[in-house]
Design a protein around this motif. Structure first.
Motif, PDB file in Angstrom:
ATOM      1  N   SER A 120       2.788   8.508  -6.026  1.00 57.26           N
ATOM      2  CA  SER A 120       3.110   9.556  -5.063  1.00 57.26           C
ATOM      3  C   SER A 120       2.136   9.597  -3.898  1.00 57.26           C
ATOM      4  O   SER A 120       2.457  10.120  -2.834  1.00 57.26           O
ATOM      5  CB  SER A 120       3.209  10.916  -5.748  1.00 57.26           C
ATOM      6  N   SER A 121       0.924   9.018  -4.057  1.00 53.79           N
ATOM      7  CA  SER A 121       0.008   9.003  -2.919  1.00 53.79           C
ATOM      8  C   SER A 121       0.574   8.168  -1.772  1.00 53.79           C
ATOM      9  O   SER A 121       0.202   8.356  -0.610  1.00 53.79           O
ATOM     10  CB  SER A 121      -1.371   8.482  -3.334  1.00 53.79           C
ATOM     11  N   ASN A 122       1.513   7.253  -2.090  1.00 51.42           N
ATOM     12  CA  ASN A 122       2.162   6.486  -1.023  1.00 51.42           C
ATOM     13  C   ASN A 122       2.934   7.395  -0.070  1.00 51.42           C
ATOM     14  O   ASN A 122       3.111   7.066   1.104  1.00 51.42           O
ATOM     15  CB  ASN A 122       3.125   5.456  -1.612  1.00 51.42           C
ATOM     16  N   LEU A 123       3.411   8.529  -0.570  1.00 50.28           N
ATOM     17  CA  LEU A 123       4.150   9.458   0.284  1.00 50.28           C
ATOM     18  C   LEU A 123       3.231  10.009   1.362  1.00 50.28           C
ATOM     19  O   LEU A 123       3.618  10.143   2.526  1.00 50.28           O
ATOM     20  CB  LEU A 123       4.745  10.596  -0.561  1.00 50.28           C
ATOM     21  N   GLN A 124       1.985  10.333   0.956  1.00 48.94           N
ATOM     22  CA  GLN A 124       0.985  10.802   1.924  1.00 48.94           C
ATOM     23  C   GLN A 124       0.694   9.708   2.950  1.00 48.94           C
ATOM     24  O   GLN A 124       0.662   9.968   4.155  1.00 48.94           O
ATOM     25  CB  GLN A 124      -0.295  11.189   1.164  1.00 48.94           C
ATOM     26  N   THR A 125       0.505   8.474   2.452  1.00 47.02           N
ATOM     27  CA  THR A 125       0.218   7.353   3.355  1.00 47.02           C
ATOM     28  C   THR A 125       1.351   7.162   4.357  1.00 47.02           C
ATOM     29  O   THR A 125       1.112   6.983   5.559  1.00 47.02           O
ATOM     30  CB  THR A 125       0.034   6.055   2.541  1.00 47.02           C
ATOM     31  N   VAL A 130       2.160  -2.678  -3.607  1.00 49.35           N
ATOM     32  CA  VAL A 130       2.762  -2.431  -4.926  1.00 49.35           C
ATOM     33  C   VAL A 130       4.188  -1.916  -4.746  1.00 49.35           C
ATOM     34  O   VAL A 130       5.121  -2.349  -5.424  1.00 49.35           O
ATOM     35  CB  VAL A 130       1.924  -1.420  -5.753  1.00 49.35           C
ATOM     36  N   VAL A 131       4.357  -0.994  -3.785  1.00 50.22           N
ATOM     37  CA  VAL A 131       5.693  -0.447  -3.509  1.00 50.22           C
ATOM     38  C   VAL A 131       6.660  -1.556  -3.079  1.00 50.22           C
ATOM     39  O   VAL A 131       7.781  -1.643  -3.581  1.00 50.22           O
ATOM     40  CB  VAL A 131       5.626   0.644  -2.410  1.00 50.22           C
ATOM     41  N   LEU A 132       6.210  -2.410  -2.182  1.00 52.32           N
ATOM     42  CA  LEU A 132       7.058  -3.516  -1.718  1.00 52.32           C
ATOM     43  C   LEU A 132       7.462  -4.402  -2.900  1.00 52.32           C
ATOM     44  O   LEU A 132       8.639  -4.750  -3.061  1.00 52.32           O
ATOM     45  CB  LEU A 132       6.309  -4.344  -0.661  1.00 52.32           C
ATOM     46  N   GLY A 133       6.486  -4.738  -3.740  1.00 52.55           N
ATOM     47  CA  GLY A 133       6.783  -5.546  -4.927  1.00 52.55           C
ATOM     48  C   GLY A 133       7.780  -4.843  -5.835  1.00 52.55           C
ATOM     49  O   GLY A 133       8.712  -5.457  -6.363  1.00 52.55           O
ATOM     50  N   ALA A 134       7.598  -3.526  -6.010  1.00 52.55           N
ATOM     51  CA  ALA A 134       8.490  -2.757  -6.884  1.00 52.55           C
ATOM     52  C   ALA A 134       9.921  -2.787  -6.355  1.00 52.55           C
ATOM     53  O   ALA A 134      10.887  -2.888  -7.120  1.00 52.55           O
ATOM     54  CB  ALA A 134       7.993  -1.322  -7.007  1.00 52.55           C
ATOM     55  N   MET A 135      10.048  -2.723  -5.023  1.00 54.45           N
ATOM     56  CA  MET A 135      11.389  -2.776  -4.432  1.00 54.45           C
ATOM     57  C   MET A 135      12.034  -4.142  -4.704  1.00 54.45           C
ATOM     58  O   MET A 135      13.210  -4.224  -5.067  1.00 54.45           O
ATOM     59  CB  MET A 135      11.311  -2.510  -2.926  1.00 54.45           C
ATOM     60  N   LEU A 136      11.251  -5.195  -4.549  1.00 48.56           N
ATOM     61  CA  LEU A 136      11.767  -6.540  -4.836  1.00 48.56           C
ATOM     62  C   LEU A 136      12.134  -6.658  -6.315  1.00 48.56           C
ATOM     63  O   LEU A 136      13.178  -7.215  -6.674  1.00 48.56           O
ATOM     64  CB  LEU A 136      10.715  -7.606  -4.482  1.00 48.56           C
ATOM     65  N   GLY A 137      11.265  -6.116  -7.182  1.00 47.43           N
ATOM     66  CA  GLY A 137      11.530  -6.154  -8.619  1.00 47.43           C
ATOM     67  C   GLY A 137      12.821  -5.426  -8.950  1.00 47.43           C
ATOM     68  O   GLY A 137      13.626  -5.897  -9.771  1.00 47.43           O
ATOM     69  N   GLY A 138      13.022  -4.271  -8.327  1.00 52.00           N
ATOM     70  CA  GLY A 138      14.249  -3.512  -8.556  1.00 52.00           C
ATOM     71  C   GLY A 138      15.469  -4.303  -8.122  1.00 52.00           C
ATOM     72  O   GLY A 138      16.490  -4.342  -8.817  1.00 52.00           O
ATOM     73  N   PHE A 139      15.354  -4.980  -6.989  1.00 50.38           N
ATOM     74  CA  PHE A 139      16.471  -5.795  -6.486  1.00 50.38           C
ATOM     75  C   PHE A 139      16.816  -6.909  -7.473  1.00 50.38           C
ATOM     76  O   PHE A 139      17.981  -7.083  -7.853  1.00 50.38           O
ATOM     77  CB  PHE A 139      16.106  -6.392  -5.122  1.00 50.38           C
ATOM     78  N   VAL A 140      15.798  -7.628  -7.910  1.00 46.69           N
ATOM     79  CA  VAL A 140      16.029  -8.755  -8.829  1.00 46.69           C
ATOM     80  C   VAL A 140      16.599  -8.247 -10.159  1.00 46.69           C
ATOM     81  O   VAL A 140      17.573  -8.800 -10.684  1.00 46.69           O
ATOM     82  CB  VAL A 140      14.712  -9.541  -9.061  1.00 46.69           C
ATOM     83  N   ALA A 141      16.005  -7.168 -10.694  1.00 44.30           N
ATOM     84  CA  ALA A 141      16.440  -6.684 -12.008  1.00 44.30           C
ATOM     85  C   ALA A 141      17.881  -6.180 -11.976  1.00 44.30           C
ATOM     86  O   ALA A 141      18.651  -6.410 -12.904  1.00 44.30           O
ATOM     87  CB  ALA A 141      15.500  -5.579 -12.499  1.00 44.30           C
ATOM     88  N   GLY A 169       7.960   6.400  -7.901  1.00 45.35           N
ATOM     89  CA  GLY A 169       8.112   4.957  -8.127  1.00 45.35           C
ATOM     90  C   GLY A 169       9.578   4.529  -8.095  1.00 45.35           C
ATOM     91  O   GLY A 169       9.977   3.674  -7.298  1.00 45.35           O
ATOM     92  N   PRO A 170      10.418   5.116  -8.962  1.00 51.60           N
ATOM     93  CA  PRO A 170      11.835   4.758  -8.973  1.00 51.60           C
ATOM     94  C   PRO A 170      12.570   5.002  -7.651  1.00 51.60           C
ATOM     95  O   PRO A 170      13.536   4.287  -7.364  1.00 51.60           O
ATOM     96  CB  PRO A 170      12.408   5.644 -10.085  1.00 51.60           C
ATOM     97  N   ILE A 171      12.153   5.955  -6.840  1.00 47.92           N
ATOM     98  CA  ILE A 171      12.804   6.129  -5.536  1.00 47.92           C
ATOM     99  C   ILE A 171      12.735   4.807  -4.772  1.00 47.92           C
ATOM    100  O   ILE A 171      13.732   4.316  -4.242  1.00 47.92           O
ATOM    101  CB  ILE A 171      12.123   7.250  -4.706  1.00 47.92           C
ATOM    102  N   PHE A 172      11.552   4.201  -4.750  1.00 48.12           N
ATOM    103  CA  PHE A 172      11.383   2.939  -4.019  1.00 48.12           C
ATOM    104  C   PHE A 172      12.107   1.795  -4.731  1.00 48.12           C
ATOM    105  O   PHE A 172      12.747   0.951  -4.096  1.00 48.12           O
ATOM    106  CB  PHE A 172       9.892   2.617  -3.873  1.00 48.12           C
TER     107      PHE A 172
END
Lengths: 185, 137
Positions: free
Chosen positions: A34-39, A66-77, B101-104
């Motif tokens: 959630s600190s990414n939201l502040q960033t 990490v967020v960018l990687g998570a988005m890619l991971g979500g896409f692949v999965a 996390g899941p939002i992203f």
């Protein structure tokens, strides 16, 4: 190899999530989404309005990676590792959802009733999703952490503050799920 | 490419949360209805593994990649902020079925309505920034 397409078990998944947190600790960082939201707010100019956003956002670039990687991971999965037998939730849950007009998953992660592209045409659904987001953003920054920062990282580090936050998460979640959702749907 | 290792960690995180279905609105609803052990199992195993892992790190005094001791910072002081902030967050979590996390992760997977949730989350964060000094922590 079939197992990677099925729903991953809770013990493997929970273990891997902790390994991810520990890996970040090994890199000298702390797990927390959630600190990414502040960033992100700082990056779009919120620093003109509040001290809270006067941070050096570049020092948080690692977390955006990490967020960018998570988005890619979500896409692949979702696109390459899923089968229609996924999300096999409790039949009782499906029955309850049907009464609220929310369809059974049939392998989908998200219900069309809430996350189909048709929601862009429904003012009611747009308001619901934005309000949900506001609660998540405001709540997680007020509590200075979300599920990753408090429920996983904070609890693993035996922080009493995180226990308070996690009990709060469940109080809020139970109230929403049992009393407010049935009024909305 | 100092950031590459973080992209890889995030990539694994995105796959694990998707394949465990922790990103699924259905799984969150099922959890809050007490109709499945799945999500509770994930959270409990993650905490148990994390507690043991951090204790081992402390005992063997493992250094991080910069050669410094691994120290996980304590959370801020205060009490009300954790209760009230936690409850507000929980309301949102159970409504849209996803935490930050899941939002992203779901956005990356192509669920465009998640943009509305992210937009809301940024507004919520901004509101907190504006009200921070007026709130009791």
């Amino acid at each position: 190899m079939d197992f990677i397409f099925q729903t991953w078990s809770w013990y493997i998944s929970g273990f891997l999530i902790a390994i991810i947190m520990l890996t970040l600790n090994f890199f000298g960082k702390t797990f927390g989404m959630s600190s990414n939201l502040q960033t992100l707010c700082t990056m779009v100019g919120a620093d003109r309005f509040s001290d809270y956003f006067r941070i050096n956002w570049k020092s948080n670039r690692w977390n955006l990676a990490v967020v960018l990687g998570a988005m890619l991971g979500g896409f692949v999965a979702v696109h390459f590792m899923s089968v229609p037998t996924n999300v096999s939730i409790n039949p009782k849950t499906i029955e309850q959802l049907a009464k609220m007009g929310i369809e059974a998953p049939n392998g989908k992660l998200l219900p069309k009733a809430l996350f189909g592209n048709a929601v862009f045409q429904s003012p009611k659904m747009i308001v619901i999703l934005v309000i949900g987001g506001i609660l998540i953003g405001f709540g997680s920054r007020y509590a200075s952490g979300c599920t990753s920062g408090h429920a996983i990282a904070g609890m693993s580090n035996l922080q009493i503050q995180s226990l308070k936050a996690v009990i709060g998460f469940f109080i809020g979640g139970l109230v929403m799920s049992h009393f407010i959702l049935p009024l909305i749907f | 490419m100092k950031l590459l290792k973080y992209i890889i960690v995030g990539f694994v995180f995105g796959i694990v949360l998707t394949k465990s279905e922790a990103v699924s609105w259905y799984r969150i609803y099922e959890m809050f209805q007490f109709q499945s052990f799945h999500m509770y199992g994930i959270i409990m195993v993650a905490i148990a593994t994390g507690v043991i892992g951090l204790q081992i790190i402390k005992r063997i005094q493992l250094k991080n990649i910069k050669g410094e001791p691994i120290v996980v910072p304590d959370k801020e002081n205060g009490s009300l902020r954790f209760w009230v902030g936690g409850i507000i967050f929980g309301l949102g979590w159970a409504l849209v079925g996803s935490c930050p996390g899941p939002i992203f992760i779901l956005l990356g997977a192509g669920f465009l309505p998640m943009l509305l949730v992210l937009f809301g989350a940024l507004i919520g964060t901004f509101l907190y920034g504006l009200l921070k000094d007026k709130l009791i922590h």
